[in-house]
Each structure stands twice: as structure tokens, then as C-alpha cells.
Design a protein around this motif. Structure first.
Motif, PDB file in Angstrom:
ATOM      1  N   ARG A 194       0.830  -1.215   0.000  1.00  0.00           N
ATOM      2  CA  ARG A 194       0.000   0.000   0.000  1.00  0.00           C
ATOM      3  C   ARG A 194       0.860   1.260   0.000  1.00  0.00           C
ATOM      4  O   ARG A 194       0.503   2.259  -0.634  1.00  0.00           O
ATOM      5  CB  ARG A 194      -0.925  -0.023   1.216  1.00  0.00           C
ATOM      6  N   SER A 241       3.885   1.531  -1.344  1.00  0.00           N
ATOM      7  CA  SER A 241       4.443   1.652  -2.691  1.00  0.00           C
ATOM      8  C   SER A 241       3.404   2.209  -3.662  1.00  0.00           C
ATOM      9  O   SER A 241       3.728   3.032  -4.533  1.00  0.00           O
ATOM     10  CB  SER A 241       4.947   0.281  -3.174  1.00  0.00           C
ATOM     11  N   TRP A 242       2.155   1.764  -3.526  1.00  0.00           N
ATOM     12  CA  TRP A 242       1.095   2.283  -4.395  1.00  0.00           C
ATOM     13  C   TRP A 242       0.885   3.780  -4.166  1.00  0.00           C
ATOM     14  O   TRP A 242       0.761   4.566  -5.122  1.00  0.00           O
ATOM     15  CB  TRP A 242      -0.197   1.518  -4.118  1.00  0.00           C
ATOM     16  N   THR A 243       0.866   4.187  -2.911  1.00  0.00           N
ATOM     17  CA  THR A 243       0.672   5.606  -2.600  1.00  0.00           C
ATOM     18  C   THR A 243       1.821   6.445  -3.140  1.00  0.00           C
ATOM     19  O   THR A 243       1.607   7.523  -3.721  1.00  0.00           O
ATOM     20  CB  THR A 243       0.550   5.797  -1.084  1.00  0.00           C
ATOM     21  N   GLN A 267       3.798   5.697  -5.641  1.00  0.00           N
ATOM     22  CA  GLN A 267       3.760   5.697  -7.109  1.00  0.00           C
ATOM     23  C   GLN A 267       2.715   6.682  -7.632  1.00  0.00           C
ATOM     24  O   GLN A 267       2.952   7.398  -8.607  1.00  0.00           O
ATOM     25  CB  GLN A 267       3.455   4.282  -7.625  1.00  0.00           C
ATOM     26  N   CYS A 268       1.568   6.732  -6.949  1.00  0.00           N
ATOM     27  CA  CYS A 268       0.546   7.707  -7.342  1.00  0.00           C
ATOM     28  C   CYS A 268       1.055   9.126  -7.125  1.00  0.00           C
ATOM     29  O   CYS A 268       0.779  10.026  -7.938  1.00  0.00           O
ATOM     30  CB  CYS A 268      -0.734   7.475  -6.540  1.00  0.00           C
ATOM     31  N   HIS A 294      -6.952   7.054  -4.883  1.00  0.00           N
ATOM     32  CA  HIS A 294      -6.631   6.030  -5.880  1.00  0.00           C
ATOM     33  C   HIS A 294      -6.896   4.616  -5.363  1.00  0.00           C
ATOM     34  O   HIS A 294      -6.388   3.652  -5.924  1.00  0.00           O
ATOM     35  CB  HIS A 294      -5.157   6.137  -6.301  1.00  0.00           C
ATOM     36  N   LEU A 300      -6.549   0.735  -7.235  1.00  0.00           N
ATOM     37  CA  LEU A 300      -5.789  -0.376  -6.651  1.00  0.00           C
ATOM     38  C   LEU A 300      -6.654  -1.629  -6.535  1.00  0.00           C
ATOM     39  O   LEU A 300      -6.187  -2.756  -6.774  1.00  0.00           O
ATOM     40  CB  LEU A 300      -5.253   0.020  -5.278  1.00  0.00           C
ATOM     41  N   LEU A 360      -1.605  -7.752  -8.580  1.00  0.00           N
ATOM     42  CA  LEU A 360      -0.817  -7.324  -7.425  1.00  0.00           C
ATOM     43  C   LEU A 360      -1.151  -8.118  -6.174  1.00  0.00           C
ATOM     44  O   LEU A 360      -0.838  -7.683  -5.052  1.00  0.00           O
ATOM     45  CB  LEU A 360      -1.066  -5.829  -7.150  1.00  0.00           C
ATOM     46  N   ARG A 403       7.183  -0.633  -6.755  1.00  0.00           N
ATOM     47  CA  ARG A 403       6.649   0.594  -7.359  1.00  0.00           C
ATOM     48  C   ARG A 403       6.786   0.575  -8.872  1.00  0.00           C
ATOM     49  O   ARG A 403       5.914   1.064  -9.597  1.00  0.00           O
ATOM     50  CB  ARG A 403       7.381   1.805  -6.787  1.00  0.00           C
ATOM     51  N   MET A 431       4.002  -1.449 -10.236  1.00  0.00           N
ATOM     52  CA  MET A 431       2.740  -0.718 -10.151  1.00  0.00           C
ATOM     53  C   MET A 431       2.672   0.397 -11.187  1.00  0.00           C
ATOM     54  O   MET A 431       1.617   0.642 -11.801  1.00  0.00           O
ATOM     55  CB  MET A 431       2.577  -0.144  -8.747  1.00  0.00           C
ATOM     56  N   ARG A 441      -0.150   0.804 -14.132  1.00  0.00           N
ATOM     57  CA  ARG A 441      -0.939   2.034 -14.298  1.00  0.00           C
ATOM     58  C   ARG A 441      -0.786   2.584 -15.712  1.00  0.00           C
ATOM     59  O   ARG A 441      -1.750   3.064 -16.326  1.00  0.00           O
ATOM     60  CB  ARG A 441      -0.495   3.085 -13.292  1.00  0.00           C
TER      61      ARG A 441
END
Length: 527
Positions: free
Chosen positions: A430, A432-434, A436-437, A461, A465, A472, A515, A518, A522
Motif C-alpha cells: 500500500r 508503494s502504491w501511494t 507511485q501515485c 486512488h 488499486l 498485485l 513501485r 505498479m 498504471r
């Protein structure tokens, strides 16, 4: 402690004191091995005193072997040989016998081996007769010329003496060649490994060990239990895991085997390994069903409490004393250098950063160990994860001071840096997703507000996810509870976008390939 308590209780009941096969006890053990047969009596079965022989087997140490289960058996043989000594086990291979159960309520634990004694006396008498005939043929006048007596005396003495010499050589061979070497020789033999008698040979060596332990129980006047602690099995290849389970089944196939296996594994890792091998035939490819049949006493470690977590952190922090000692020694050397004379001013380097980082590291560790601090509630239960966090915090603080300088780093407290390390360890997916966004938003036309919180970016976002949950899935399975992630970022540690960028540059415990994956997903979604 339990062994000592039972030992004292048995002595109070008037039972005889236990003995060991060392010192004078070794001579007694060898005498009983050669001429007496042990008997399991009712009194022996009622004995409550126990001796546990603990053997630790790390499967990872034998991962390079072709047959991991052979490493388990050789470790067992080697430790038993070291515990009791090589000589008693070597003599048992040649002269020993498995204890038999007493008939009735007889308390006699040792029975003379009449057959062995008669054979020994017969060999000695024949040897003495042969030597006497040979001496008479060689020394008595008038008989020296009779070659027949010399031949008879030599033959009789040689035959009887060779039997004794062969027995001594067998003991010497078992003394020099341990059971471990025998099994290693069998496993290294390409010609023999494919034959059906391979496992029977291994089983034969194990049976000798079981019989020897039963003999030593009667000799030492207490029960014996061999406890094998099997660890690191979840770090091995699937076929090696199945091999260890087969070895355990082989060792436990005897109902009277004194073996206890403590299997410390993560079922979520072991079950897929078992399901990938051929040992699941007939069990509907269900690894959990296989474990339920193999494990006779399951024990799942309960959730770690707050006090246990703090003790785990304290134990991990104590391993960082080498760091503190190096800083103190450097400060002492620097003080002595200043006293000796004026030194030329040097540019700030890693030594200065280390000196400045010491109070920061202490403050971060204090926050982790403080039960009143909310940060301690987010610590993982796994000791390996706790040690990883404790080892990462000093590196992160040093990099932060070295990269940003003390003035710029003052905006981030040691507590915030420690919280960031915990966040990256507990929720790598989570986080890494944040991030990356946040990075993708920074590449757009309008740069995002640096004062925005990470939690608001994640919320914005979260739906995207959820749509990528399948590709993922393995990454997100690394994360801890999602509710704790929300409490961490939304309430207790509301990191801003600017703080996240600054900390990301010094983050070492977050896999950046996550990341990248991800970001690729995206980008593919926008095509």
C-alpha cells in the motif's frame, strides 16, 4: 528445570541414583554391554525422571545437499554419538542387544548372556589349548621333530585367536567410521542410491540407534527422549520439504522410538511446497490435510501481546551495542587528538554524521520501546521483522542526516523516521502504491500540493488499486491489516507529501521494484 525436579522427586522416593557412561560409569557400561542383556521391568516403566537430548536441525544449512532428509538422519546420529561417546555405541554395534521385557513382576534389570559367556570361554580354552600344544611341540625335547603337533597347535591357536581379533576389529571399525559417515557414503553412491535396499540400510542404522537408546535408558536408570527441533524448513525447495517429512515418518515408524519432533514452520509457506510435490497422492492435493495427519500436537503461537512485543524490541536493540561502542570509541580518540594538539578543520564526513546520529538513534529506539507511545502498537509480532526494523532505523537516520544535514533534518523527528521505517516494513504494498501515485501526479502538468497527506492520496486512488488486485495479489499479501494502515496514516502519523519525498530518498527497507511494477500496470491501464 523439569528434569531436575523429577530427578529430586525420584531420589526422595528411595530410587537409586542415575548414572552416566562417563568416567567409571564408562567401564561399567562396557562390562554390561559385553556380558549382560538389559531387561525392561515394571519399576523401569514407572520411573518418572527424564533426560531430554535436544538436537537443533536447521534445514537451511543442508539445503545444498541432494537429500535433505539424509542431513536430518546424520545430524541425529552425530549428536547421539557425541552425547554418549563413540566407544559405547561402537561396542553396542558388535555386542549389544535390545532390551527385552521382563516376565511377571521381576525387578532384575540385567541378565547374564550365557551364550556369549560360553562362546567366549570356549574360544579362550581352545586358544589356550592351541598355544599349549604349540609350546609343547616347540620346547619339549623328543617332540620337536613332530611336525603334526606344530601344525595342529598353530591351526587351533590361529582359528580361535582370529575370532577374537575379528570382534575387536569390528569394534574398532565402528569406532572410527561413525554412522554419519556410513549414511553419507550411501547417499554419495550413485550405484546404490537407486536400489530398493537403500532406505532399508538407513532404517537399519536408525534401528540400531533406537536399540542403543533403549539400552542406555536401563543403564542410566531414567527415561530418555530425543527432541529434534526442525527450523528454517520454509526456506528450502518444495522437494526438500517433502523429503524431511518422509524422514520424520521413517524415524517415527517404530511405536517405541524415543523421538519428539518440534516442527517450527509457517503453514502458509509449507502447504504450497507440499502441494507441488508428489507426496500428496491420495489426499486430494490438500496440504493442510497432510499436515493434520503428520502433526500429532498442533500448536499455533497466539497473537503477541504488548509486553511481549516490547521484550522482542529490547532484545533486538541490544544487538546494536556494537554500533554504540564504535561511536564511543571514536569520540574518545577524537578527544585525545584534540588534547594532543590543534588539528586542521576537516570537511563534515561520515564520522561526524555518526556522532550526530547517536542521540537520534537512542531517541528512535526509546519511542519503539516505550509502551505508552502509540508507535509500539504497530510493531510486528514476528521477531525477524522486529530485528529488521531495529537494524534499518540507524541506517535511515544516518542517511537522513548525511543527505539533508542536521538543519534540514530537524523538520523530521527521530520518532517520525522510526514510524516511516515501521510503515515501510508493515505495509510495503500500500505504501508503494501511494508513493507511485504521488510520483505520477508530480509528472503531470500541475504539481500536487506538498501539504497533502499520504492518506488522502491513497484514498483518491484506492479504487484503481482494487481493480489491480489480481496482478498485485502477491504484493498486497505482504501487507498487515488494512484497518491498521488507515489508523496509522490518517490518525497517528499523518505524513505529508513533502515529508514522504524527503524520506523516500533515504528509505532502504522498501523494495523499489514493487513501485516499478505498479507504475507499469498504471501506464498499461491508460493505453
Amino acid at each position: 528445570e523439569e528434569m531436575a525436579r523429577r530427578e529430586a522427586a525420584e531420589l526422595l522416593r528411595g530410587h537409586r541414583k542415575p548414572r552416566s557412561p562417563h568416567g567409571w560409569g564408562l567401564l561399567v557400561a562396557l562390562w554390561l554391554l559385553a556380558f549382560y542383556e538389559p531387561v525392561v521391568t515394571e519399576g523401569h516403566l514407572r520411573r518418572k525422571n527424564l533426560e531430554f537430548i535436544f538436537i537443533r536441525f536447521s534445514a537451511w544449512e543442508f539445503e545444498g545437499c541432494d537429500k535433505l532428509w539424509a542431513g536430518l538422519v546424520t545430524t541425529l546420529c552425530q549428536n547421539i554419538r557425541q552425547h554418549f561417546g563413540a566407544l559405547p555405541l561402537s561396542v553396542f554395534h558388535v555386542l549389544g542387544s535390545r532390551p527385552r521385557f521382563a516376565s511377571g513382576f521381576s525387578q532384575r534389570e540385567w541378565v547374564l548372556k550365557k551364550g556369549t559367556c560360553l562362546r567366549l570361554w570356549g574360544l579362550l580354552l581352545v586358544l589356550a589349548a592351541g598355544i599349549a600344544i604349540l609350546l609343547v611341540a616347540l620346547l619339549v625335547p623328543g617332540i620337536k621333530d613332530h611336525h603334526a603337533l606344530k601344525v595342529v597347535g598353530s591351526a587351533v591357536a590361529s582359528l580361535s585367536g582370529s575370532s577374537l581379533v575379528l570382534g575387536a576389529l569390528s569394534i574398532l571399525k565402528n569406532f572410527l567410521v561413525s554412522e554419519k559417515k556410513k549414511i553419507e557414503r550411501l547417499t554419495n553412491s550413485e550405484r546404490f542410491a537407486g536400489q530398493l535396499g537403500f532406505m532399508s540400510k538407513i532404517r537399519g542404522e536408525v534401528e540400531v540407534l533406537v536399540d542403543f537408546l533403549a539400552f542406555m535408558e536401563v543403564f542410566e536408570r531414567r527415561r530418555l527422549r530425543v527432541v529434534l527441533e526442525i527450523t528454517s524448513l520454509d526456506l528450502c525447495y518444495p522437494e526438500k520439504v517433502a523429503g524431511v517429512f518422509n524422514a520424520m515418518a521413517t524415524l517415527l515408524s517404530d511405536a517405541n522410538a524415543p523421538f519428539i519432533f518440534v516442527l517450527a514452520v509457517d503453514p502458509s509457506v509449507i502447504v504450497p511446497c507440499l502441494e507441488q510435490t508428489g507426496c500428496m497422492k491420495g489426499l486430494a492435493d490438500n496440504g493442510y490435510l497432510y499436515l493434520n495427519r503428520a502433526v500429532t500436537l498442533p500448536f499455533s503461537i497466539p497473537e503477541m501481546g504488548a509486553r511481549s512485543r516490547l521484550r522482542s524490541v529490547e532484545a533486538a536493540i541490544q544487538t546494536r551495542e556494537d554500533l554504540m561502542y564504535r561511536i564511543i570509541a571514536g569520540n574518545v580518540a577524537k578527544t585525545r587528538g584534540c588534547c594532543g594538539g590543534a588539528a586542521a578543520p576537516a570537511a563534515p564526513g561520515w564520522k561526524e554524521v555518526d556522532s550526530e546520529a547517536v542521540p537520534w538513534i537512542h531517541e528512535a529506539f526509546r519511542c519503539l520501546h516505550d509502551g505508552a507511545d502509540v508507535l509500539s502498537r504497530y510493531l510486528p509480532e514476528n521477531g525477524a521483522n522486529v530485528r529488521r526494523i531495529v537494524n534499518t532505523i540507524p541506517i535511515t537516520l544516518r542517511l537522513l542526516l548525511h543527505r539533508c544535514g542536521r538543519g534540514a533534518a530537524q523538520a523530521l523527528s527521530p520518532r517520525a523516521a522510526a514510524a516511516w521505517v515501521v510503515l515501510a516494513d508493515r505495509w510495503p504494498g500500500r505504501l508503494s502504491w501511494t508513493l507511485q501515485c504521488l510520483e505520477d501526479a508530480g509528472q503531470g502538468a500541475a504539481a500536487p500540493d506538498s501539504g497533502r497527506s499520504l492518506w488522502s492520496i491513497f484514498q483518491e486512488h484506492a479504487g484503481e488499486l482494487g481493480a489491480l488486485r489480481q496482478p498485485l495479489g502477491k504484493v498486497l499479501s505482504l501487507d498487515a491489516d488494512a484497518g491498521l494502515f488507515q489508523a496509522f496514516l490518517a490518525r497517528d502519523f499523518p505524513f505529508s507529501a513533502a515529508e514522504a519525498r524527503r524520506l523516500l530518498a533515504v528509505t532502504v527497507n522498501l523494495d523499489h521494484s514493487i513501485r516499478q511494477q505498479m507504475g507499469l500496470l498504471r501506464a498499461l491501464g491508460r493505453i
